[in-house]
Scaffold this motif. Structure first.
Motif, PDB file in Angstrom:
ATOM      1  N   ALA A  84     108.219  21.684  58.846  1.00  0.00           N
ATOM      2  CA  ALA A  84     106.917  21.291  58.309  1.00  0.00           C
ATOM      3  C   ALA A  84     106.833  19.766  58.271  1.00  0.00           C
ATOM      4  CB  ALA A  84     106.720  21.871  56.913  1.00  0.00           C
ATOM      5  N   TRP A  85     105.891  19.204  59.006  1.00  0.00           N
ATOM      6  CA  TRP A  85     105.729  17.763  59.088  1.00  0.00           C
ATOM      7  C   TRP A  85     104.406  17.338  58.463  1.00  0.00           C
ATOM      8  CZ3 TRP A  85     109.007  14.076  61.447  1.00  0.00           C
ATOM      9  CH2 TRP A  85     110.122  14.605  62.124  1.00  0.00           C
ATOM     10  N   TYR A  86     104.409  16.173  57.820  1.00  0.00           N
ATOM     11  CA  TYR A  86     103.195  15.577  57.278  1.00  0.00           C
ATOM     12  C   TYR A  86     102.992  14.205  57.909  1.00  0.00           C
ATOM     13  CZ  TYR A  86     102.838  19.225  53.791  1.00  0.00           C
ATOM     14  OH  TYR A  86     102.695  20.448  53.176  1.00  0.00           O
ATOM     15  N   LEU A  87     101.770  13.938  58.309  1.00  0.00           N
ATOM     16  CA  LEU A  87     101.419  12.623  58.805  1.00  0.00           C
ATOM     17  C   LEU A  87     100.981  11.752  57.630  1.00  0.00           C
ATOM     18  CD1 LEU A  87      99.229  13.593  61.905  1.00  0.00           C
ATOM     19  CD2 LEU A  87     101.718  13.297  61.792  1.00  0.00           C
ATOM     20  N   VAL A  88     101.484  10.547  57.592  1.00  0.00           N
ATOM     21  CA  VAL A  88     100.995   9.558  56.628  1.00  0.00           C
ATOM     22  C   VAL A  88     100.089   8.616  57.412  1.00  0.00           C
ATOM     23  CG1 VAL A  88     101.578   7.760  54.981  1.00  0.00           C
ATOM     24  CG2 VAL A  88     103.080   9.753  55.239  1.00  0.00           C
ATOM     25  N   ASN A  89      98.803   8.803  57.218  1.00  0.00           N
ATOM     26  CA  ASN A  89      97.729   8.109  57.935  1.00  0.00           C
ATOM     27  C   ASN A  89      97.595   8.633  59.367  1.00  0.00           C
ATOM     28  OD1 ASN A  89      96.913   6.568  55.721  1.00  0.00           O
ATOM     29  ND2 ASN A  89      98.459   5.010  56.143  1.00  0.00           N
ATOM     30  N   ALA A  90      96.431   8.363  59.938  1.00  0.00           N
ATOM     31  CA  ALA A  90      96.100   8.870  61.274  1.00  0.00           C
ATOM     32  C   ALA A  90      95.411   7.752  62.037  1.00  0.00           C
ATOM     33  CB  ALA A  90      95.198  10.103  61.165  1.00  0.00           C
ATOM     34  N   SER A  91      96.178   7.018  62.805  1.00  0.00           N
ATOM     35  CA  SER A  91      95.642   5.850  63.503  1.00  0.00           C
ATOM     36  C   SER A  91      94.847   6.277  64.736  1.00  0.00           C
ATOM     37  CB  SER A  91      96.782   4.916  63.921  1.00  0.00           C
ATOM     38  OG  SER A  91      97.303   5.295  65.190  1.00  0.00           O
ATOM     39  N   PRO A  92      94.044   5.362  65.295  1.00  0.00           N
ATOM     40  CA  PRO A  92      93.340   5.674  66.543  1.00  0.00           C
ATOM     41  C   PRO A  92      94.279   5.998  67.695  1.00  0.00           C
ATOM     42  CG  PRO A  92      92.379   3.743  65.488  1.00  0.00           C
ATOM     43  CD  PRO A  92      93.633   4.062  64.740  1.00  0.00           C
ATOM     44  N   ASP A  93      95.555   5.626  67.579  1.00  0.00           N
ATOM     45  CA  ASP A  93      96.543   5.896  68.622  1.00  0.00           C
ATOM     46  C   ASP A  93      97.273   7.218  68.415  1.00  0.00           C
ATOM     47  OD1 ASP A  93      96.110   3.337  69.832  1.00  0.00           O
ATOM     48  OD2 ASP A  93      97.378   2.425  68.300  1.00  0.00           O
ATOM     49  N   LEU A  94      96.771   8.077  67.554  1.00  0.00           N
ATOM     50  CA  LEU A  94      97.537   9.238  67.112  1.00  0.00           C
ATOM     51  C   LEU A  94      97.912  10.178  68.250  1.00  0.00           C
ATOM     52  CD1 LEU A  94      98.789  10.687  64.734  1.00  0.00           C
ATOM     53  CD2 LEU A  94      96.609  11.858  64.360  1.00  0.00           C
ATOM     54  N   ARG A  95      97.018  10.439  69.181  1.00  0.00           N
ATOM     55  CA  ARG A  95      97.359  11.378  70.253  1.00  0.00           C
ATOM     56  C   ARG A  95      98.596  10.909  71.026  1.00  0.00           C
ATOM     57  NH1 ARG A  95      97.294  11.363  75.420  1.00  0.00           N
ATOM     58  NH2 ARG A  95      97.334  13.343  76.569  1.00  0.00           N
ATOM     59  N   VAL A  96      98.611   9.643  71.423  1.00  0.00           N
ATOM     60  CA  VAL A  96      99.756   9.104  72.158  1.00  0.00           C
ATOM     61  C   VAL A  96     101.015   9.177  71.302  1.00  0.00           C
ATOM     62  CG1 VAL A  96     100.723   7.006  73.186  1.00  0.00           C
ATOM     63  CG2 VAL A  96      98.328   7.614  73.596  1.00  0.00           C
ATOM     64  N   GLN A  97     100.889   8.905  70.028  1.00  0.00           N
ATOM     65  CA  GLN A  97     102.045   8.942  69.134  1.00  0.00           C
ATOM     66  C   GLN A  97     102.614  10.348  69.013  1.00  0.00           C
ATOM     67  OE1 GLN A  97     100.112   7.272  65.720  1.00  0.00           O
ATOM     68  NE2 GLN A  97     100.608   5.158  66.256  1.00  0.00           N
ATOM     69  N   LEU A  98     101.759  11.352  68.888  1.00  0.00           N
ATOM     70  CA  LEU A  98     102.228  12.730  68.744  1.00  0.00           C
ATOM     71  C   LEU A  98     102.865  13.236  70.035  1.00  0.00           C
ATOM     72  CD1 LEU A  98      99.301  14.370  66.714  1.00  0.00           C
ATOM     73  CD2 LEU A  98     101.458  13.419  65.865  1.00  0.00           C
TER      74      LEU A  98
END
Length: 283
Positions: A47-61
């Motif tokens: 189970a993972w939680y993201l802390v904030n969701a930047s405009p770069d999120l797709r590339v990061q994930l």
């Protein structure tokens, strides 16, 4: 507990698309790019939680590996998103999560009320919003808990001015995420305008902390970009201002993130540990 640093730059990333400053030019030459600030945290590896969701999120994930979907076609290990501000560089990535079957979003009542993306997201997914309590622990999946401390009152540009704002509005928070099984804890405070006694107590006994590294010194904005506002006036304690306080917490591993493109530590030697995109902390 595992903490993966998804992005380590301030708004716009490094290099910024429309900037030819020395830092952005050097990043283009060297390929030393940084995406915008955010982390992912898990207590059990499932189970993972993201802390904030930047405009770069797709590339990061996509780059993270551990956050890949499966085994079902739409299964995902992401259990929710925790927001520390309502700023666009911390929230615009929520639009990239709009195709989730369900999206759990946790933030202060102030942030939830201000965020213009919420009605949009409700049109696309089963959005469930949860108020982040201040001070009291909130249980998360995977054996984690999170506590919040209000550290700033910076209002996002899109929400200011607003006659309904009150001095006690919780616009900017620091988070302390703990693992109930091991007792280990991680503090996230990448938008920290001042090192107060309350923050010092909030940090005490943590194992690691990701702190505000937007600017290196108080004169950096003026010297590097000709700006008239100081870092603190922009809601960011410079690294030089935080250094004396670090000595009071010798057991904490300190990293600095949310680096601005003017910050020389983004690509050069630094007196502190500077976070890197894709870096993982095992606590």
């Amino acid at each position: 507990m595992r903490v993966r640093i998804l992005g380590s730059a301030a708004g716009g990333g490094i290099p910024q698309w429309n900037c030819a400053c020395a830092g952005c030019a050097a990043a283009r030459r060297s390929g030393a790019h940084r995406t915008q600030d955010g982390v992912a945290v898990t207590g059990d590896g499932t189970a993972w939680y993201l802390v904030n969701a930047s405009p770069d999120l797709r590339v990061q994930l996509v780059s993270a590996g551990d956050l890949d979907p499966g085994p079902g076609r739409r299964d995902t290990p992401i259990r929710g998103v925790l927001l520390t501000t309502a700023e666009l560089d911390h929230t615009a990535g929520l639009l990239g999560l709009r195709e989730a079957g369900r999206l759990d979003l946790t933030a202060t009542a102030t942030v939830l009320a201000a965020l213009p993306l919420i009605p949009i997201l409700r049109r696309y997914t089963d959005l469930r919003t949860h108020e982040l309590p201040i001070g009291a622990p909130l249980a998360l999946d995977g054996g984690l808990t999170v506590r919040a401390l209000v550290v700033g009152a910076k209002v996002p540009r899109y929400a200011d001015p607003c006659p309904d704002h009150r001095p006690d509005d919780a616009w900017v928070t620091a988070l302390r995420i703990g693992d109930e099984r091991t007792g280990r804890s991680f503090v996230y405070a990448t938008c920290l305008p001042a090192w107060t006694d309350a923050f010092d107590a909030f940090l005490a006994g943590a194992d690691a902390a990701l702190l505000d590294g937007t600017f290196s010194t108080e004169d950096e904005p003026a010297r590097a970009a000709g700006l008239t506002r100081t870092p603190r006036e922009m809601g960011h304690l410079p690294i030089a201002g935080a250094l004396p306080a670090l000595r009071r917490h010798p057991g904490v591993r300190f990293l600095f993130g949310h680096l601005n493109n003017t910050n020389p530590y983004a690509a050069g030697p630094a007196p502190v540990e500077v976070a890197r995109d894709g870096q993982e902390l095992l606590l």
